[in-house]
Design a protein around this motif. Structure first.
Motif, PDB file in Angstrom:
ATOM      1  N   LEU A 130       0.810  -1.212   0.000  1.00 12.25           N
ATOM      2  CA  LEU A 130       0.000   0.000   0.000  1.00 12.25           C
ATOM      3  C   LEU A 130       0.843   1.260   0.000  1.00 12.25           C
ATOM      4  N   PHE A 131       2.065   1.156   0.514  1.00 10.22           N
ATOM      5  CA  PHE A 131       2.915   2.327   0.634  1.00 10.22           C
ATOM      6  C   PHE A 131       3.888   2.483  -0.526  1.00 10.22           C
ATOM      7  N   GLY A 132       3.942   1.528  -1.401  1.00  9.55           N
ATOM      8  CA  GLY A 132       4.862   1.583  -2.530  1.00  9.55           C
ATOM      9  C   GLY A 132       4.195   2.079  -3.792  1.00  9.55           C
ATOM     10  N   LYS A 133       5.014   2.439  -4.764  1.00 12.14           N
ATOM     11  CA  LYS A 133       4.507   2.917  -6.044  1.00 12.14           C
ATOM     12  C   LYS A 133       3.870   1.782  -6.842  1.00 12.14           C
ATOM     13  N   HIS A 134       4.220   0.546  -6.536  1.00  9.56           N
ATOM     14  CA  HIS A 134       3.685  -0.602  -7.259  1.00  9.56           C
ATOM     15  C   HIS A 134       2.541  -1.256  -6.502  1.00  9.56           C
ATOM     16  N   ALA A 135       1.793  -0.476  -5.785  1.00 15.06           N
ATOM     17  CA  ALA A 135       0.714  -1.005  -4.954  1.00 15.06           C
ATOM     18  C   ALA A 135      -0.388  -1.643  -5.777  1.00 15.06           C
ATOM     19  N   LEU A 136      -0.573  -1.194  -6.993  1.00 15.23           N
ATOM     20  CA  LEU A 136      -1.651  -1.691  -7.826  1.00 15.23           C
ATOM     21  C   LEU A 136      -1.057  -2.368  -9.042  1.00 15.23           C
ATOM     22  N   ASN A 137      -1.461  -3.576  -9.307  1.00 15.86           N
ATOM     23  CA  ASN A 137      -0.942  -4.312 -10.450  1.00 15.86           C
ATOM     24  C   ASN A 137      -1.833  -4.057 -11.652  1.00 15.86           C
ATOM     25  N   HIS A 138      -1.498  -3.065 -12.454  1.00 17.28           N
ATOM     26  CA  HIS A 138      -2.309  -2.713 -13.609  1.00 17.28           C
ATOM     27  C   HIS A 138      -2.154  -3.701 -14.749  1.00 17.28           C
ATOM     28  N   ALA A 139      -1.198  -4.599 -14.676  1.00 13.33           N
ATOM     29  CA  ALA A 139      -1.100  -5.634 -15.693  1.00 13.33           C
ATOM     30  C   ALA A 139      -2.304  -6.568 -15.592  1.00 13.33           C
ATOM     31  N   ASP A 140      -2.855  -6.717 -14.403  1.00 16.89           N
ATOM     32  CA  ASP A 140      -4.036  -7.553 -14.210  1.00 16.89           C
ATOM     33  C   ASP A 140      -5.340  -6.808 -14.466  1.00 16.89           C
ATOM     34  N   ASN A 141      -5.355  -5.499 -14.251  1.00 16.58           N
ATOM     35  CA  ASN A 141      -6.590  -4.731 -14.344  1.00 16.58           C
ATOM     36  C   ASN A 141      -6.333  -3.324 -14.882  1.00 16.58           C
ATOM     37  N   PRO A 142      -5.846  -3.216 -16.128  1.00 15.02           N
ATOM     38  CA  PRO A 142      -5.524  -1.888 -16.650  1.00 15.02           C
ATOM     39  C   PRO A 142      -6.766  -1.109 -17.073  1.00 15.02           C
ATOM     40  N   LEU A 143      -6.612   0.192 -17.160  1.00 15.30           N
ATOM     41  CA  LEU A 143      -7.653   1.044 -17.712  1.00 15.30           C
ATOM     42  C   LEU A 143      -7.688   0.825 -19.229  1.00 15.30           C
ATOM     43  N   PRO A 144      -8.800   1.153 -19.877  1.00 12.84           N
ATOM     44  CA  PRO A 144      -8.845   0.976 -21.341  1.00 12.84           C
ATOM     45  C   PRO A 144      -7.911   1.938 -22.055  1.00 12.84           C
ATOM     46  N   TRP A 145      -7.414   1.525 -23.192  1.00 15.02           N
ATOM     47  CA  TRP A 145      -6.571   2.306 -24.099  1.00 15.02           C
ATOM     48  C   TRP A 145      -5.199   2.682 -23.548  1.00 15.02           C
ATOM     49  N   LEU A 146      -4.712   2.046 -22.510  1.00 15.85           N
ATOM     50  CA  LEU A 146      -3.379   2.389 -21.999  1.00 15.85           C
ATOM     51  C   LEU A 146      -2.308   2.041 -23.030  1.00 15.85           C
ATOM     52  N   LYS A 147      -1.362   2.957 -23.226  1.00 14.73           N
ATOM     53  CA  LYS A 147      -0.252   2.703 -24.141  1.00 14.73           C
ATOM     54  C   LYS A 147       0.667   1.629 -23.589  1.00 14.73           C
ATOM     55  N   GLN A 148       1.023   1.750 -22.312  1.00 12.71           N
ATOM     56  CA  GLN A 148       1.973   0.838 -21.689  1.00 12.71           C
ATOM     57  C   GLN A 148       1.449   0.441 -20.303  1.00 12.71           C
ATOM     58  N   PRO A 149       0.578  -0.539 -20.224  1.00 15.31           N
ATOM     59  CA  PRO A 149       0.012  -0.916 -18.915  1.00 15.31           C
ATOM     60  C   PRO A 149       1.057  -1.293 -17.873  1.00 15.31           C
ATOM     61  N   GLN A 150       2.167  -1.901 -18.304  1.00 14.75           N
ATOM     62  CA  GLN A 150       3.186  -2.335 -17.356  1.00 14.75           C
ATOM     63  C   GLN A 150       3.910  -1.152 -16.717  1.00 14.75           C
ATOM     64  N   GLN A 151       3.984  -0.010 -17.389  1.00 12.30           N
ATOM     65  CA  GLN A 151       4.660   1.161 -16.856  1.00 12.30           C
ATOM     66  C   GLN A 151       3.688   2.200 -16.296  1.00 12.30           C
ATOM     67  N   PHE A 152       2.425   1.848 -16.169  1.00 14.31           N
ATOM     68  CA  PHE A 152       1.411   2.803 -15.755  1.00 14.31           C
ATOM     69  C   PHE A 152       1.735   3.447 -14.412  1.00 14.31           C
ATOM     70  N   THR A 153       2.128   2.656 -13.425  1.00 15.82           N
ATOM     71  CA  THR A 153       2.381   3.218 -12.093  1.00 15.82           C
ATOM     72  C   THR A 153       3.608   4.132 -12.069  1.00 15.82           C
ATOM     73  N   GLU A 154       4.524   3.973 -13.003  1.00 17.11           N
ATOM     74  CA  GLU A 154       5.672   4.870 -13.074  1.00 17.11           C
ATOM     75  C   GLU A 154       5.302   6.191 -13.738  1.00 17.11           C
ATOM     76  N   GLN A 155       4.306   6.184 -14.615  1.00 18.88           N
ATOM     77  CA  GLN A 155       3.978   7.364 -15.401  1.00 18.88           C
ATOM     78  C   GLN A 155       2.783   8.146 -14.860  1.00 18.88           C
ATOM     79  N   CYS A 156       1.894   7.497 -14.158  1.00 19.49           N
ATOM     80  CA  CYS A 156       0.678   8.145 -13.652  1.00 19.49           C
ATOM     81  C   CYS A 156       1.009   9.022 -12.439  1.00 19.49           C
ATOM     82  N   THR A 157       0.521  10.260 -12.447  1.00 14.44           N
ATOM     83  CA  THR A 157       0.762  11.174 -11.335  1.00 14.44           C
ATOM     84  C   THR A 157      -0.361  11.120 -10.295  1.00 14.44           C
ATOM     85  N   ARG A 158      -1.355  10.283 -10.509  1.00 17.18           N
ATOM     86  CA  ARG A 158      -2.488  10.105  -9.586  1.00 17.18           C
ATOM     87  C   ARG A 158      -3.287  11.403  -9.410  1.00 17.18           C
TER      88      ARG A 158
END
Length: 159
Positions: A9-37
């Motif tokens: 919960l405290f890390g940047k990789h708290a959510l595994n978007h590879a399992d449940n990505p939003l639609p139309w993501l360019k790079q689901p695996q890098q989502f948590t590195e690129q998303c500013t929340r």
């Protein structure tokens, strides 16, 4: 004893978007590195299926609603993390789990009734209730069937 799942919960990789990505993501695996929340995709979602999840990252909650593929989440993103709308939103499909009522010989067709694409068909069997089968060619992965299932036997799986 330390519960390691809570540490995520405290890390940047708290959510595994590879399992449940939003639609139309360019790079689901890098989502948590690129998303500013920033939450703009959450606010823009017309069905409110996008919620703030672990660590404040947006995620889909099909138990609340379905994705209408309105593209508002992608259009609202200031980081431009999404593909153009002319691309396929994702390769997600519904999956019926073994705890389905029909597989326990209890008549239920709520998932089929909620499917606008008519991707859920019921297979008849002598001496048993009809069981749901998902036509993967027709299924959009919208999640409309998830929230209506009384035993949460349907999940959306990304391929």
């Amino acid at each position: 004893m330390v519960d390691n799942t809570r540490r995520r919960l405290f890390g940047k990789h708290a959510l595994n978007h590879a399992d449940n990505p939003l639609p139309w993501l360019k790079q689901p695996q890098q989502f948590t590195e690129q998303c500013t929340r920033c939450g703009r995709c959450v606010s823009a979602c017309e069905t409110q299926v996008i919620i703030k999840g672990d660590g404040g990252f947006p995620c889909l909650d099909f138990s609340k609603a379905e994705c209408s593929f309105c593209y508002r989440c992608a259009a609202a993103c200031p980081e431009a993390l999404f593909l153009n709308q002319d691309h396929l939103p994702w390769h997600a499909k519904a999956n019926v789990e073994s705890n389905c009522l029909a597989q326990r010989n209890v008549d239920c067709r709520s998932c089929g009734d909620s499917c606008d694409e008519m991707a859920i068909h019921f297979k008849l069997a002598i001496g048993h209730v009809a069981t749901p089968n998902i036509d993967e060619q027709s299924c959009s992965g919208c999640g409309a069937c998830v929230s209506v299932c009384p035993v949460q036997a349907i999940n959306i799986h990304h391929r």
